[in-house]
Design a protein around this motif. Structure first.
Motif, PDB file in Angstrom:
ATOM      1  N   GLU A 175      46.948  47.002  28.900  1.00 17.47           N
ATOM      2  CA  GLU A 175      46.486  45.943  29.784  1.00 17.47           C
ATOM      3  C   GLU A 175      45.522  46.536  30.805  1.00 17.47           C
ATOM      4  O   GLU A 175      45.796  47.588  31.387  1.00 17.47           O
ATOM      5  N   PHE A 176      44.429  45.831  31.025  1.00 16.52           N
ATOM      6  CA  PHE A 176      43.397  46.298  31.944  1.00 16.52           C
ATOM      7  C   PHE A 176      43.146  45.217  32.989  1.00 16.52           C
ATOM      8  O   PHE A 176      42.900  44.057  32.656  1.00 16.52           O
ATOM      9  N   GLY A 177      43.192  45.621  34.244  1.00 13.17           N
ATOM     10  CA  GLY A 177      42.954  44.681  35.337  1.00 13.17           C
ATOM     11  C   GLY A 177      44.178  43.939  35.801  1.00 13.17           C
ATOM     12  O   GLY A 177      44.123  43.225  36.798  1.00 13.17           O
ATOM     13  N   PHE A 178      45.289  44.089  35.106  1.00 14.51           N
ATOM     14  CA  PHE A 178      46.535  43.430  35.489  1.00 14.51           C
ATOM     15  C   PHE A 178      47.679  44.137  34.784  1.00 14.51           C
ATOM     16  O   PHE A 178      47.470  44.907  33.840  1.00 14.51           O
ATOM     17  N   THR A 179      48.884  43.896  35.228  1.00 14.69           N
ATOM     18  CA  THR A 179      50.084  44.453  34.607  1.00 14.69           C
ATOM     19  C   THR A 179      51.167  43.385  34.577  1.00 14.69           C
ATOM     20  O   THR A 179      51.249  42.546  35.481  1.00 14.69           O
ATOM     21  N   THR A 180      51.967  43.413  33.530  1.00 13.90           N
ATOM     22  CA  THR A 180      53.105  42.510  33.407  1.00 13.90           C
ATOM     23  C   THR A 180      54.395  43.309  33.534  1.00 13.90           C
ATOM     24  O   THR A 180      54.457  44.462  33.093  1.00 13.90           O
ATOM     25  N   PRO A 181      55.431  42.725  34.126  1.00 15.86           N
ATOM     26  CA  PRO A 181      56.681  43.480  34.316  1.00 15.86           C
ATOM     27  C   PRO A 181      57.320  43.952  33.017  1.00 15.86           C
ATOM     28  O   PRO A 181      57.982  44.989  32.986  1.00 15.86           O
ATOM     29  N   SER A 182      57.146  43.204  31.927  1.00 20.98           N
ATOM     30  CA  SER A 182      57.795  43.560  30.654  1.00 20.98           C
ATOM     31  C   SER A 182      56.997  44.576  29.850  1.00 20.98           C
ATOM     32  O   SER A 182      57.412  44.942  28.750  1.00 20.98           O
ATOM     33  N   LEU A 196      35.275  39.722  37.921  1.00 20.17           N
ATOM     34  CA  LEU A 196      36.608  40.295  37.750  1.00 20.17           C
ATOM     35  C   LEU A 196      37.042  40.036  36.315  1.00 20.17           C
ATOM     36  O   LEU A 196      37.292  38.888  35.929  1.00 20.17           O
ATOM     37  N   VAL A 197      37.118  41.095  35.518  1.00 19.70           N
ATOM     38  CA  VAL A 197      37.369  40.982  34.083  1.00 19.70           C
ATOM     39  C   VAL A 197      38.729  41.588  33.766  1.00 19.70           C
ATOM     40  O   VAL A 197      39.013  42.733  34.133  1.00 19.70           O
ATOM     41  N   GLU A 198      39.574  40.828  33.091  1.00 22.04           N
ATOM     42  CA  GLU A 198      40.880  41.298  32.634  1.00 22.04           C
ATOM     43  C   GLU A 198      40.924  41.184  31.119  1.00 22.04           C
ATOM     44  O   GLU A 198      40.531  40.160  30.558  1.00 22.04           O
ATOM     45  N   TRP A 199      41.413  42.231  30.451  1.00 21.89           N
ATOM     46  CA  TRP A 199      41.442  42.211  28.996  1.00 21.89           C
ATOM     47  C   TRP A 199      42.617  43.024  28.480  1.00 21.89           C
ATOM     48  O   TRP A 199      43.266  43.770  29.212  1.00 21.89           O
ATOM     49  N   ILE A 200      42.866  42.865  27.185  1.00 25.40           N
ATOM     50  CA  ILE A 200      43.976  43.525  26.479  1.00 25.40           C
ATOM     51  C   ILE A 200      43.418  44.198  25.231  1.00 25.40           C
ATOM     52  O   ILE A 200      42.589  43.622  24.523  1.00 25.40           O
ATOM     53  N   VAL A 201      43.898  45.399  24.962  1.00 30.84           N
ATOM     54  CA  VAL A 201      43.560  46.137  23.733  1.00 30.84           C
ATOM     55  C   VAL A 201      44.842  46.334  22.938  1.00 30.84           C
ATOM     56  O   VAL A 201      45.815  46.910  23.447  1.00 30.84           O
ATOM     57  N   LYS A 223      41.065  38.131  28.852  1.00 25.71           N
ATOM     58  CA  LYS A 223      42.020  37.216  29.480  1.00 25.71           C
ATOM     59  C   LYS A 223      41.297  36.397  30.547  1.00 25.71           C
ATOM     60  O   LYS A 223      40.574  35.483  30.233  1.00 25.71           O
ATOM     61  N   ASN A 224      41.517  36.720  31.805  1.00 27.39           N
ATOM     62  CA  ASN A 224      40.891  35.986  32.899  1.00 27.39           C
ATOM     63  C   ASN A 224      39.588  36.671  33.289  1.00 27.39           C
ATOM     64  O   ASN A 224      39.551  37.870  33.525  1.00 27.39           O
ATOM     65  N   VAL A 225      38.528  35.886  33.337  1.00 26.83           N
ATOM     66  CA  VAL A 225      37.221  36.361  33.801  1.00 26.83           C
ATOM     67  C   VAL A 225      36.787  35.433  34.926  1.00 26.83           C
ATOM     68  O   VAL A 225      36.503  34.259  34.693  1.00 26.83           O
ATOM     69  N   ASN A 226      36.727  35.948  36.132  1.00 25.68           N
ATOM     70  CA  ASN A 226      36.442  35.136  37.305  1.00 25.68           C
ATOM     71  C   ASN A 226      35.436  35.850  38.196  1.00 25.68           C
ATOM     72  O   ASN A 226      35.311  37.083  38.153  1.00 25.68           O
ATOM     73  N   PRO A 227      34.733  35.100  39.019  1.00 34.16           N
ATOM     74  CA  PRO A 227      33.893  35.737  40.042  1.00 34.16           C
ATOM     75  C   PRO A 227      34.773  36.301  41.150  1.00 34.16           C
ATOM     76  O   PRO A 227      35.984  36.025  41.202  1.00 34.16           O
ATOM     77  N   PRO A 228      34.225  37.084  42.051  1.00 40.18           N
ATOM     78  CA  PRO A 228      35.031  37.604  43.165  1.00 40.18           C
ATOM     79  C   PRO A 228      35.640  36.474  43.994  1.00 40.18           C
ATOM     80  O   PRO A 228      35.107  35.360  44.060  1.00 40.18           O
ATOM     81  N   GLU A 229      36.769  36.754  44.610  1.00 40.04           N
ATOM     82  CA  GLU A 229      37.506  35.725  45.341  1.00 40.04           C
ATOM     83  C   GLU A 229      36.695  35.065  46.451  1.00 40.04           C
ATOM     84  O   GLU A 229      36.808  33.847  46.633  1.00 40.04           O
ATOM     85  N   PRO A 230      35.854  35.775  47.228  1.00 44.99           N
ATOM     86  CA  PRO A 230      35.108  35.074  48.294  1.00 44.99           C
ATOM     87  C   PRO A 230      34.157  33.997  47.787  1.00 44.99           C
ATOM     88  O   PRO A 230      33.862  33.048  48.520  1.00 44.99           O
ATOM     89  N   VAL A 231      33.655  34.131  46.556  1.00 43.03           N
ATOM     90  CA  VAL A 231      32.683  33.155  46.050  1.00 43.03           C
ATOM     91  C   VAL A 231      33.282  32.239  44.983  1.00 43.03           C
ATOM     92  O   VAL A 231      32.544  31.457  44.372  1.00 43.03           O
ATOM     93  N   GLN A 232      34.568  32.327  44.733  1.00 48.17           N
ATOM     94  CA  GLN A 232      35.171  31.480  43.705  1.00 48.17           C
ATOM     95  C   GLN A 232      35.049  29.989  43.999  1.00 48.17           C
ATOM     96  O   GLN A 232      34.752  29.205  43.091  1.00 48.17           O
ATOM     97  N   PRO A 233      35.272  29.507  45.247  1.00 47.01           N
ATOM     98  CA  PRO A 233      35.092  28.061  45.485  1.00 47.01           C
ATOM     99  C   PRO A 233      33.685  27.572  45.165  1.00 47.01           C
ATOM    100  O   PRO A 233      33.513  26.537  44.515  1.00 47.01           O
ATOM    101  N   SER A 234      32.663  28.315  45.597  1.00 46.58           N
ATOM    102  CA  SER A 234      31.285  27.913  45.303  1.00 46.58           C
ATOM    103  C   SER A 234      31.007  27.956  43.809  1.00 46.58           C
ATOM    104  O   SER A 234      30.349  27.072  43.247  1.00 46.58           O
ATOM    105  N   PHE A 235      31.518  28.986  43.161  1.00 45.28           N
ATOM    106  CA  PHE A 235      31.309  29.099  41.712  1.00 45.28           C
ATOM    107  C   PHE A 235      32.003  27.955  40.975  1.00 45.28           C
ATOM    108  O   PHE A 235      31.456  27.408  40.008  1.00 45.28           O
ATOM    109  N   ASN A 236      33.176  27.567  41.438  1.00 45.21           N
ATOM    110  CA  ASN A 236      33.870  26.446  40.807  1.00 45.21           C
ATOM    111  C   ASN A 236      33.101  25.144  40.998  1.00 45.21           C
ATOM    112  O   ASN A 236      33.058  24.291  40.102  1.00 45.21           O
TER     113      ASN A 236
END
Length: 342
Positions: free
Chosen positions: A101-108, A134-139, A215-228
């Motif tokens: 997992e890249f960019g995030f982790t799951t407890p399991s 912000l790019v999250e992916w799985i291999v 997985k989740n691909v999002n812009p940075p948090e400060p600009v997420q409302p404008s991007f949405n």
């Protein structure tokens, strides 16, 4: 000879003697020493027996090392080896689907190759149009050659993580942020998967890369409302275009069908009039030919035919001479006379 000393268990009777200082007897020391050697031998046999066999799980394969040197690869099941640490067995899960997992982790998530670095640093990337994403992916991968995986590269799990992150940053850096978030996800996954397979073969990792999934691909948090808001406006625009295309697809074919219908009706009316005119002209030509041959006969025939067509459509009428002075001799008149004289 009776020494007056008590007998010591395990020694011949009368062999007990005092030491120089009146301590334990030397025979007792010998018996204790013998018992310790026997206990050590039994313990050594138990340890040797305990360390001479091992079991490989069903989804794994075992790599046997003798004094640290690779000897052989064994399948799942019960096996035997040289005890006392001479042979060492490493268990490698070759039949298990592993993932990173890249960019995030799951407890399991229990993969030992999952590094404990900051997920925020892993998922922060710069796109080709100099935007941040912000790019999250799985291999997902599987170990196909356990001996190569263990001995060809130092820390192969960390090497695989470095390869994946490097390739993902390279591919993301060649595309715009809109492509990464919307229409280019599948192309990015395919390109990263192909590139990782090439590098894993080049570095002899002993791995088979099965899938790369964004997985989740999002812009940075400060600009997420404008991007949405921008995405919402683009979706509204696409919906309006789709509705307009739907109305166009309904109205234009209907209008074209009505136009084709009117054109066909006009063409049919044209063919009808032309054919009727040609028929009338042919009939007139035929009559003209007969008229040229016999004018009087033809004129009389035309007159009679015309009267035969016109008179049936007229009302009943009484024709009298101008010299008639009164109508009384003509009574009674027919019942339809008032209708005829109107």
């Amino acid at each position: 000879m009776d020494t007056g000393l008590p007998d010591v268990p395990g020694l011949p009777p009368g062999s007990g003697r005092k030491g120089p200082r009146g301590g334990l007897w030397p025979g007792l020391f010998g018996a204790v020493r013998l018992s310790a050697l026997q206990l050590f031998g039994v313990l050594l046999a138990v340890v040797g027996l305990w360390t001479s066999y091992y079991t490989i799980p069903a989804e794994s394969e075992g790599i046997v090392l003798r004094f640290g040197e690779y000897i052989l690869k064994v399948p799942p099941g019960l096996h035997f080896k040289l005890p006392f640490g001479v042979d060492e067995v490493l268990t490698v899960p070759t039949q298990r689907q592993l993932k990173l997992e890249f960019g995030f982790t799951t407890p399991s998530h229990t993969n030992p190759d999952q590094a404990a670095i900051s997920p925020e640093k892993e998922r922060s990337m710069v796109t080709g149009d100099l935007n941040s994403a912000l790019v999250e992916w799985i291999v997902q991968y599987r170990i196909t050659e356990p001996e190569t995986y263990l001995f060809a590269v130092r820390e192969p799990g960390q090497t695989l993580r470095d390869i994946s992150e490097s390739v993902m940053r390279e591919v993301v850096g060649d595309r715009t942020v809109d492509e990464i978030i919307t229409i280019g996800r599948q192309q990015i996954e395919d390109r990263v998967l192909q590139r990782m397979r090439e590098l894993s073969e080049r570095y002899h990792l002993g791995l088979s890369i099965n899938q790369v999934q964004l997985k989740n691909v999002n812009p940075p948090e400060p600009v997420q409302p404008s991007f949405n808001e921008v995405n919402r406006a683009q979706q509204d625009r696409e919906n309006a275009i789709n509705l307009a295309n739907g109305e166009y697809n309904k109205a234009v074919p209907r209008a074209r069908g009505e136009a084709d219908q009117k054109i066909r009706a006009a063409e049919g009316y044209r063919f009808k009039r032309v054919n009727e005119a040609e028929g009338d002209a042919a009939a007139f030509t035929a009559v003209l030919e007969q008229y040229v041959k016999a004018p009087e006969v033809t004129r009389t025939r035309i007159y009679l035919e015309t009267l035969g067509e016109v008179l049936p459509n007229t009302r009943q009428a009484i024709i009298v001479d101008d010299s008639v002075q009164q109508l009384l001799p003509m009574l009674p008149l027919p019942e339809r006379l008032p209708e005829a004289t109107q």
